[in-house]
Design a protein around this motif. Structure first.
Motif, short mmCIF file in Angstrom:
data_model
loop_
_atom_site.label_atom_id
_atom_site.label_comp_id
_atom_site.label_asym_id
_atom_site.label_seq_id
_atom_site.Cartn_x
_atom_site.Cartn_y
_atom_site.Cartn_z
N ILE A 107 0.84 -1.20 0.00
CA ILE A 107 0.00 0.00 0.00
C ILE A 107 0.87 1.24 0.00
O ILE A 107 0.61 2.21 -0.73
CB ILE A 107 -0.95 -0.01 1.22
CG1 ILE A 107 -2.00 -1.11 1.07
CG2 ILE A 107 -1.64 1.35 1.37
CD1 ILE A 107 -2.88 -1.30 2.29
N VAL A 110 -1.40 -3.29 -6.89
CA VAL A 110 -2.83 -3.05 -6.68
C VAL A 110 -3.58 -4.38 -6.59
O VAL A 110 -4.47 -4.56 -5.75
CB VAL A 110 -3.41 -2.17 -7.80
CG1 VAL A 110 -4.94 -2.06 -7.68
CG2 VAL A 110 -2.79 -0.78 -7.76
N ILE A 160 -3.20 -6.02 -3.20
CA ILE A 160 -4.03 -5.37 -2.18
C ILE A 160 -5.48 -5.79 -2.33
O ILE A 160 -6.17 -6.15 -1.36
CB ILE A 160 -3.90 -3.84 -2.26
CG1 ILE A 160 -2.45 -3.41 -2.04
CG2 ILE A 160 -4.81 -3.16 -1.25
CD1 ILE A 160 -2.15 -1.97 -2.42
N LYS A 161 -5.96 -5.76 -3.56
CA LYS A 161 -7.34 -6.17 -3.85
C LYS A 161 -7.58 -7.61 -3.41
O LYS A 161 -8.60 -7.93 -2.77
CB LYS A 161 -7.62 -6.00 -5.34
CG LYS A 161 -8.97 -6.54 -5.79
CD LYS A 161 -9.08 -6.46 -7.30
CE LYS A 161 -10.37 -7.12 -7.78
NZ LYS A 161 -10.47 -7.10 -9.26
N LEU A 187 -7.87 -7.98 0.35
CA LEU A 187 -9.15 -7.49 0.85
C LEU A 187 -10.27 -8.49 0.57
O LEU A 187 -11.11 -8.78 1.44
CB LEU A 187 -9.50 -6.15 0.20
CG LEU A 187 -8.59 -4.97 0.54
CD1 LEU A 187 -8.93 -3.77 -0.34
CD2 LEU A 187 -8.71 -4.59 2.01
N ALA A 211 -5.58 1.20 3.54
CA ALA A 211 -6.25 1.06 2.25
C ALA A 211 -7.25 2.18 2.04
O ALA A 211 -7.37 2.73 0.93
CB ALA A 211 -6.94 -0.30 2.17
N VAL A 233 -7.16 5.07 -0.97
CA VAL A 233 -8.27 5.39 -1.88
C VAL A 233 -8.61 6.88 -1.79
O VAL A 233 -8.82 7.55 -2.80
CB VAL A 233 -9.51 4.53 -1.56
CG1 VAL A 233 -10.72 5.01 -2.37
CG2 VAL A 233 -9.23 3.07 -1.87
N ILE A 287 -7.01 2.45 -9.05
CA ILE A 287 -7.04 2.22 -7.61
C ILE A 287 -8.47 2.30 -7.09
O ILE A 287 -8.93 1.46 -6.32
CB ILE A 287 -6.16 3.25 -6.88
CG1 ILE A 287 -4.68 3.03 -7.21
CG2 ILE A 287 -6.37 3.20 -5.37
CD1 ILE A 287 -3.77 4.10 -6.69
N GLU A 346 -10.55 -0.80 -8.37
CA GLU A 346 -10.12 -2.10 -7.85
C GLU A 346 -10.14 -2.18 -6.32
O GLU A 346 -10.72 -3.10 -5.74
CB GLU A 346 -8.71 -2.43 -8.37
CG GLU A 346 -8.61 -2.54 -9.88
CD GLU A 346 -9.46 -3.68 -10.43
OE1 GLU A 346 -9.54 -4.73 -9.78
OE2 GLU A 346 -10.03 -3.51 -11.52
N ILE A 347 -9.51 -1.21 -5.67
CA ILE A 347 -9.37 -1.30 -4.22
C ILE A 347 -10.62 -0.82 -3.49
O ILE A 347 -11.09 -1.47 -2.55
CB ILE A 347 -8.13 -0.50 -3.74
CG1 ILE A 347 -6.86 -1.12 -4.35
CG2 ILE A 347 -8.04 -0.50 -2.22
CD1 ILE A 347 -5.58 -0.43 -3.96
N LEU A 389 -12.85 -2.86 -0.88
CA LEU A 389 -12.88 -2.37 0.49
C LEU A 389 -14.30 -2.30 1.05
O LEU A 389 -14.50 -2.33 2.26
CB LEU A 389 -12.21 -0.99 0.56
CG LEU A 389 -11.77 -0.46 1.92
CD1 LEU A 389 -10.80 -1.42 2.58
CD2 LEU A 389 -11.15 0.92 1.77
#
Length: 273
Positions: free
Chosen positions: A22, A50, A53-54, A57, A74, A78, A193, A196-197, A201
């Motif tokens: 991150i 990325v 991280i995705k 989560l 995270a 964002v 970002i 995807e994130i 989240l």
């Protein structure tokens, strides 16, 4: 780095590692960093970060026990990305206005050049009217053309070339186009970002200590924002970015989810993917 390698690691990725990823993404999109992402399509390293991280989560098995530090980092990533996206949007809008102005100036300069070359009776007045729009060297060069006795002289021809070159520069807006392309490339990474994130989240309940503050903040507007953020799906996230409303949308996506969904906790274990 192989994307399949990241996708298959599942929870082998440690909390410390994902926090590090991150932080790396954060630095790559920070406009003050020396090393920034240039082109999203060509930056596999950025995409892999990325993606990791995705995946963390989405695949974390016990969402109620999700690490608070990762959630916070995270979320902040964002929020930072969407703030930067809005700043980029403002810069693009300013560059578009400058490009339109330059095209208009090119048209004016082309018109005044024709007037000066034709030695119209009011050419001096017309040139003077443009003194606030153009630099002193352009005004002086137009004056030289107007006062010249011979079109075959070297000074006259050089002066005309200089004005035509300035017209061409104003019409092509090369430096503006380069700046716009650079900013648009960064915006693609920022929106990536967000899509995807931020979307992943939403699956994570906010840390319990933040719930009361969130409830109080969104109590009045929760119904309105629930309708705005829950009806639409992934394609609309990009649309929200383009409309420069993504910061508010993402905040309320997650905050409203806590208020409305927290009593019905997500099931734990492998079934919760």
């Amino acid at each position: 780095m192989s994307r399949s390698g990241i996708v298959n690691v599942r929870m082998v990725i440690t909390e410390e590692k994902i926090l590090s990823n991150i932080d790396k993404v954060h630095r790559l999109i920070n406009p003050n960093s020396k090393k920034q992402i240039i082109q999203l399509e060509e930056d596999a390293f950025f995409k892999d970060l990325v993606e990791s991280i995705k995946t963390y989560l989405i695949e974390y098995p016990k969402k109620k026990n999700f690490p608070k530090s990762v959630y916070k980092s995270a979320y902040e990533l964002v929020e930072f990305a969407t703030n930067q996206f809005e700043e980029n949007t403002k810069q693009i809008e300013e560059l578009i206005r400058q490009r339109e102005k330059n095209i208009s100036l090119a048209s004016q300069l082309k018109e005044i050049l024709a007037i000066v070359e034709a030695k119209d009776s009011d050419w001096k007045e017309r040139v003077h009217e443009l003194s606030s729009e153009f630099s002193e060297d352009i005004i002086d060069t137009l004056g030289l053309i107007g006062r010249s006795k011979s079109e075959s002289s070297q000074n006259y021809q050089d002066a005309v070339k200089l004005i035509n070159a300035r017209i061409a520069n104003l019409e092509t807006n090369l430096h503006i186009e380069i700046d716009m392309e650079r900013i648009e490339d960064r915006s693609k990474a920022l929106s990536y970002i967000g899509i995807e994130i931020a979307d992943a989240l939403k699956l994570i309940p906010a840390p319990q200590e933040e719930v009361e503050e969130i409830k109080e903040e969104v109590q009045v507007e929760q119904t309105q924002y629930y309708e705005q953020t829950r009806v639409e799906v992934k394609p609309s996230l990009w649309q929200r970015f383009k409309n420069s409303k993504f910061v508010r949308t993402i905040k309320y996506i997650m905050k409203i989810k806590v208020v409305l969904d927290l009593p019905e906790a997500l099931p734990e274990g492998k079934t919760n993917n």
